[in-house]
Every structure is written in structure tokens, then in C-alpha cells.
Design a protein around this motif. Structure first.
Motif, PDB file in Angstrom:
ATOM      1  N   SER A   1     -11.190  15.166   2.405  1.00  0.00           N
ATOM      2  CA  SER A   1     -11.748  15.524   1.060  1.00  0.00           C
ATOM      3  C   SER A   1     -11.584  16.908   0.860  1.00  0.00           C
ATOM      4  CB  SER A   1     -13.092  15.257   0.921  1.00  0.00           C
ATOM      5  OG  SER A   1     -13.582  15.083  -0.418  1.00  0.00           O
ATOM      6  N   TRP A   2     -10.955  17.262  -0.427  1.00  0.00           N
ATOM      7  CA  TRP A   2     -10.831  18.585  -0.939  1.00  0.00           C
ATOM      8  C   TRP A   2     -10.976  18.766  -2.320  1.00  0.00           C
ATOM      9  CZ3 TRP A   2      -6.607  20.751  -3.986  1.00  0.00           C
ATOM     10  CH2 TRP A   2      -6.536  22.212  -3.859  1.00  0.00           C
ATOM     11  N   ARG A   3     -11.789  19.662  -2.711  1.00  0.00           N
ATOM     12  CA  ARG A   3     -12.392  19.924  -4.160  1.00  0.00           C
ATOM     13  C   ARG A   3     -12.639  18.428  -4.658  1.00  0.00           C
ATOM     14  NH1 ARG A   3      -8.688  24.995  -6.217  1.00  0.00           N
ATOM     15  NH2 ARG A   3      -9.114  26.321  -4.509  1.00  0.00           N
ATOM     16  N   GLY A   4     -13.334  17.555  -4.022  1.00  0.00           N
ATOM     17  CA  GLY A   4     -13.871  16.401  -4.563  1.00  0.00           C
ATOM     18  C   GLY A   4     -12.816  15.399  -4.621  1.00  0.00           C
ATOM     19  N   LEU A   5     -11.406  15.643  -4.316  1.00  0.00           N
ATOM     20  CA  LEU A   5     -10.428  14.749  -4.327  1.00  0.00           C
ATOM     21  C   LEU A   5     -10.061  14.269  -2.740  1.00  0.00           C
ATOM     22  CD1 LEU A   5      -7.926  16.958  -6.584  1.00  0.00           C
ATOM     23  CD2 LEU A   5      -9.363  14.974  -7.284  1.00  0.00           C
ATOM     24  N   ASP A   6     -10.028  12.843  -2.698  1.00  0.00           N
ATOM     25  CA  ASP A   6      -9.849  12.379  -1.224  1.00  0.00           C
ATOM     26  C   ASP A   6      -8.562  11.850  -1.095  1.00  0.00           C
ATOM     27  OD1 ASP A   6     -13.151  10.921  -1.567  1.00  0.00           O
ATOM     28  OD2 ASP A   6     -12.630  12.712  -1.206  1.00  0.00           O
ATOM     29  N   VAL A   7      -8.049  11.779   0.416  1.00  0.00           N
ATOM     30  CA  VAL A   7      -7.009  11.125   0.687  1.00  0.00           C
ATOM     31  C   VAL A   7      -6.953   9.513   0.590  1.00  0.00           C
ATOM     32  CG1 VAL A   7      -5.377  10.741   2.838  1.00  0.00           C
ATOM     33  CG2 VAL A   7      -6.602  12.964   2.406  1.00  0.00           C
ATOM     34  N   PRO A   8      -6.007   8.926   0.146  1.00  0.00           N
ATOM     35  CA  PRO A   8      -6.066   7.680  -0.217  1.00  0.00           C
ATOM     36  C   PRO A   8      -6.443   6.952   1.209  1.00  0.00           C
ATOM     37  CG  PRO A   8      -4.213   8.356  -1.225  1.00  0.00           C
ATOM     38  CD  PRO A   8      -4.726   9.601  -0.543  1.00  0.00           C
ATOM     39  N   ASP A   9      -7.241   6.033   1.147  1.00  0.00           N
ATOM     40  CA  ASP A   9      -7.888   5.482   2.298  1.00  0.00           C
ATOM     41  C   ASP A   9      -6.747   4.569   3.275  1.00  0.00           C
ATOM     42  OD1 ASP A   9     -10.901   4.200   0.590  1.00  0.00           O
ATOM     43  OD2 ASP A   9     -10.339   5.917   1.757  1.00  0.00           O
ATOM     44  N   VAL A  10      -5.972   4.115   2.491  1.00  0.00           N
ATOM     45  CA  VAL A  10      -4.771   3.275   3.227  1.00  0.00           C
ATOM     46  C   VAL A  10      -4.140   4.210   4.194  1.00  0.00           C
ATOM     47  CG1 VAL A  10      -2.943   3.671   1.379  1.00  0.00           C
ATOM     48  CG2 VAL A  10      -2.841   1.753   2.757  1.00  0.00           C
ATOM     49  N   LEU A  11      -3.876   5.385   3.943  1.00  0.00           N
ATOM     50  CA  LEU A  11      -3.083   6.263   4.701  1.00  0.00           C
ATOM     51  C   LEU A  11      -4.008   6.641   6.061  1.00  0.00           C
ATOM     52  CD1 LEU A  11      -1.750   8.729   2.158  1.00  0.00           C
ATOM     53  CD2 LEU A  11      -0.831   6.676   3.060  1.00  0.00           C
ATOM     54  N   ARG A  12      -5.136   6.372   6.041  1.00  0.00           N
ATOM     55  CA  ARG A  12      -6.129   6.463   7.338  1.00  0.00           C
ATOM     56  C   ARG A  12      -6.493   5.129   7.903  1.00  0.00           C
ATOM     57  NH1 ARG A  12     -11.041   8.320   5.571  1.00  0.00           N
ATOM     58  NH2 ARG A  12     -11.258   9.487   7.643  1.00  0.00           N
ATOM     59  N   SER A  13      -5.824   3.891   7.482  1.00  0.00           N
ATOM     60  CA  SER A  13      -6.085   2.681   7.908  1.00  0.00           C
ATOM     61  C   SER A  13      -5.561   2.240   9.290  1.00  0.00           C
ATOM     62  CB  SER A  13      -5.663   1.675   6.779  1.00  0.00           C
ATOM     63  OG  SER A  13      -4.488   1.717   6.744  1.00  0.00           O
ATOM     64  N   GLY A  14      -4.459   2.887   9.670  1.00  0.00           N
ATOM     65  CA  GLY A  14      -3.934   2.631  10.635  1.00  0.00           C
ATOM     66  C   GLY A  14      -2.976   1.427  10.627  1.00  0.00           C
ATOM     67  N   ASN A  15      -2.950   0.977   9.237  1.00  0.00           N
ATOM     68  CA  ASN A  15      -2.160  -0.223   9.021  1.00  0.00           C
ATOM     69  C   ASN A  15      -0.899   0.143   8.584  1.00  0.00           C
ATOM     70  OD1 ASN A  15      -1.037  -2.602   7.757  1.00  0.00           O
ATOM     71  ND2 ASN A  15      -2.856  -3.359   7.037  1.00  0.00           N
ATOM     72  N   HIS A  16       0.218   0.130   9.422  1.00  0.00           N
ATOM     73  CA  HIS A  16       1.295   0.696   9.166  1.00  0.00           C
ATOM     74  C   HIS A  16       2.239  -0.001   8.229  1.00  0.00           C
ATOM     75  CE1 HIS A  16       0.635   3.749  11.903  1.00  0.00           C
ATOM     76  NE2 HIS A  16       0.170   2.708  12.903  1.00  0.00           N
ATOM     77  N   ALA A  17       2.165  -1.366   8.154  1.00  0.00           N
ATOM     78  CA  ALA A  17       2.736  -2.016   7.048  1.00  0.00           C
ATOM     79  C   ALA A  17       2.070  -1.743   5.622  1.00  0.00           C
ATOM     80  CB  ALA A  17       2.538  -3.689   7.284  1.00  0.00           C
ATOM     81  N   ALA A  18       0.754  -1.769   5.702  1.00  0.00           N
ATOM     82  CA  ALA A  18      -0.035  -1.680   4.293  1.00  0.00           C
ATOM     83  C   ALA A  18       0.383  -0.031   3.767  1.00  0.00           C
ATOM     84  CB  ALA A  18      -1.237  -1.548   4.591  1.00  0.00           C
ATOM     85  N   ILE A  19       0.597   0.867   4.816  1.00  0.00           N
ATOM     86  CA  ILE A  19       0.895   2.288   4.498  1.00  0.00           C
ATOM     87  C   ILE A  19       2.291   2.236   3.808  1.00  0.00           C
ATOM     88  CG2 ILE A  19       1.553   4.696   5.788  1.00  0.00           C
ATOM     89  CD1 ILE A  19      -0.983   3.938   7.526  1.00  0.00           C
ATOM     90  N   ALA A  20       3.393   1.676   4.511  1.00  0.00           N
ATOM     91  CA  ALA A  20       4.769   1.715   4.233  1.00  0.00           C
ATOM     92  C   ALA A  20       4.597   1.063   2.735  1.00  0.00           C
ATOM     93  CB  ALA A  20       5.556   0.806   5.317  1.00  0.00           C
ATOM     94  N   ARG A  21       4.179  -0.186   2.515  1.00  0.00           N
ATOM     95  CA  ARG A  21       4.006  -0.691   1.161  1.00  0.00           C
ATOM     96  C   ARG A  21       3.543   0.280   0.291  1.00  0.00           C
ATOM     97  NH1 ARG A  21       7.173  -3.812  -0.941  1.00  0.00           N
ATOM     98  NH2 ARG A  21       7.313  -2.463  -2.645  1.00  0.00           N
TER      99      ARG A  21
END
Ligand SMILES: NCc1ccc(-c2ccccc2)nc1
Length: 240
Positions: free
Chosen positions: A187-207
Motif C-alpha cells: 500500500s502506497w499513498r492509499g493505493l494498493d497492489v491488486p489482490d490477484v497479484l498477491r494471490s499465488g494463483n498463477h493462472a488468475a495472475i496470467a489472465r
């Protein structure tokens, strides 16, 4: 690969010896020669230009000087001669990929209104000559365009990039623009990294990444989408 650049402003090419490209030169992955066109003038004023036949604004670079310079720089070794010009064919990632396979590139940097056309015509009789544009705007000379093209080509040479996969995965290699990238903090200046990128679900991340690339390409470069071959887009892709 050997690269030679002929210019009236050799100092403009100094950035090529910095950072990644500089290290590639030091590692012997690429050789770079920068040559001052004025070294091949014989008059006290070192004149490299003259008035245009047919009239019109500005000056044109003289063929004799260029001929002596290019003959000296080229020698007998085969090379591809590249002339940056706003009137050229577009320089694209495909051009960079093609040139990355060349043994030798020689860049002729024009200034003023450009170089007498007979220089291109004379050398095109004995080697590949490409008049190329890096975009639809006019610069003051070809040197900045050479910096762009040399970086685009040299980064593709084996051993230059620490992580060669990225040369395949960067923008344009799959015909789409690259999507957004994130790193820590989450989280940086109130802006968060999209959850999917931290999910470990590589298919979902690629999609998710492909969806963002398609979305960005559709928004910023619809021409690239139109140019994609049919098989490049699957059913999910076509939603964009
Ligand atoms: N496509 C970018 C580009 C490349 C070269 C030049 C240029 C300008 C003046 C003299 C010689 C070349 N301008 C724009």
C-alpha cells in the motif's frame, strides 16, 4: 555485432557508452565506433552542407564528404547502412529484431534538411540501406534517433540483458502493450497492489495481466489490436 555511427556531433552518442550498453561494449558483446564527419572535409571551414538545388529552405549535406566518410568507415566489410529520417519507413520492434541478427550496422546521422539523396542511392547499389523513422516528428538531426535504435537492437543481443526472457515478454513482442507493474510496498499513498497479484494463483495472475494488456492496448493503441492475427486472441480476449 559492430556498430559505427557517422555524425557532426560525436558527443551526442556518448550515452551509448553508459550503463547497460556501456557494459555490453566493455564485455565485447558489441563494438561501437563513433566518427566525426568533419574528419573527411578538406576545406578550412570543414563545410559539410550546401544550398539545395531547386531552392527551398535550409541546407543539404554534401555527397562528397559523406562518400569519403562512409567509404573509410565501411571498408570492405559488408554492413547494413541506416539513415534516420522523418521520411523513412517506421522503425519497429520487428526492425530491431531483424537488425539484431546483423553482423554490422552503420548509421549515417543527417542534420540540416538531410543528406543528398545520391548518398543513399550510391550505397544501395552495393548493400542494404534503410531510411527509417522512429516517429512522426522532426528532430534537429538523426543522432537521437540512433540512440533509440541502437538501444532497441543491442538489448536483444545474447548476453546483454540479465534476464533474456524479458526481451520476449516486453511490449510489442506479443503484439500488445505491456500492462501495469507493481512492487513493494503493498500500500502506497492509499493505493494498493491488486489482490490477484498477491494471490499465488498463477493462472488468475496470467489472465489478469493479459486483460490489463488488452484493455490498455484497446484504449491507447487500437491500431495494434486491429493488426493482431485472428489466432492471437482467444474468446475471453475478444471481450475488449
Ligand atoms: N523519425 C525521427 C527523426 C529522425 C531524423 C530526423 C532528422 C532531422 C533533421 C535532419 C536529419 C534527420 N528527424 C526526425
Amino acid at each position: 555485432m559492430r556498430i559505427d555511427v557517422v555524425t557532426i556531433f560525436p558527443g551526442y552518442l556518448a550515452p551509448l557508452r553508459e550503463a547497460l550498453l556501456g557494459r555490453a561494449i566493455e564485455a565485447g558483446l558489441v563494438e561501437l565506433g563513433v566518427h566525426d564527419l568533419r574528419d573527411w572535409t578538406h576545406d578550412v571551414h570543414q563545410a559539410v552542407d550546401d544550398s539545395p538545388y531547386g531552392g527551398g529552405p535550409g541546407m543539404v549535406m554534401r555527397p562528397q564528404v559523406w562518400g569519403e566518410a562512409l567509404d573509410a568507415v565501411l571498408g570492405d566489410a559488408p554492413a547494413r547502412l541506416v539513415v534516420p529520417t522523418p521520411a523513412g519507413r517506421p522503425f519497429t520492434q520487428a526492425t530491431a529484431q531483424a537488425w539484431a541478427g546483423e553482423e554490422r550496422l552503420v548509421f549515417a546521422c543527417g542534420r540540416y534538411e538531410g543528406i543528398d539523396q545520391r548518398v543513399v542511392d550510391a550505397y544501395a547499389q552495393r548493400m542494404p540501406v534503410d531510411e527509417v523513422s522512429i516517429g512522426d516528428y522532426v528532430l534537429v538531426g538523426g543522432e537521437v534517433a540512433v540512440l533509440v535504435m541502437v538501444e532497441a537492437v543491442v538489448r536483444l543481443l545474447p548476453g546483454v540483458l540479465g534476464n533474456p526472457v524479458s526481451a520476449q515478454e516486453d511490449s510489442f513482442s506479443d503484439g500488445l502493450l505491456e500492462g501495469p507493474a507493481y512492487t513493494r510496498p503493498v500500500s502506497w499513498r492509499g493505493l494498493d497492489v491488486p489482490d490477484v497479484l498477491r494471490s499465488g494463483n498463477h493462472a488468475a495472475i496470467a489472465r489478469w495481466r493479459r486483460d490489463r494488456a488488452l484493455e490498455r492496448t484497446a484504449a491507447r493503441r487500437p491500431d495494434l489490436l486491429d493488426a493482431l492475427p485472428d489466432h492471437a486472441l482467444d474468446r475471453t480476449d475478444r471481450a475488449f
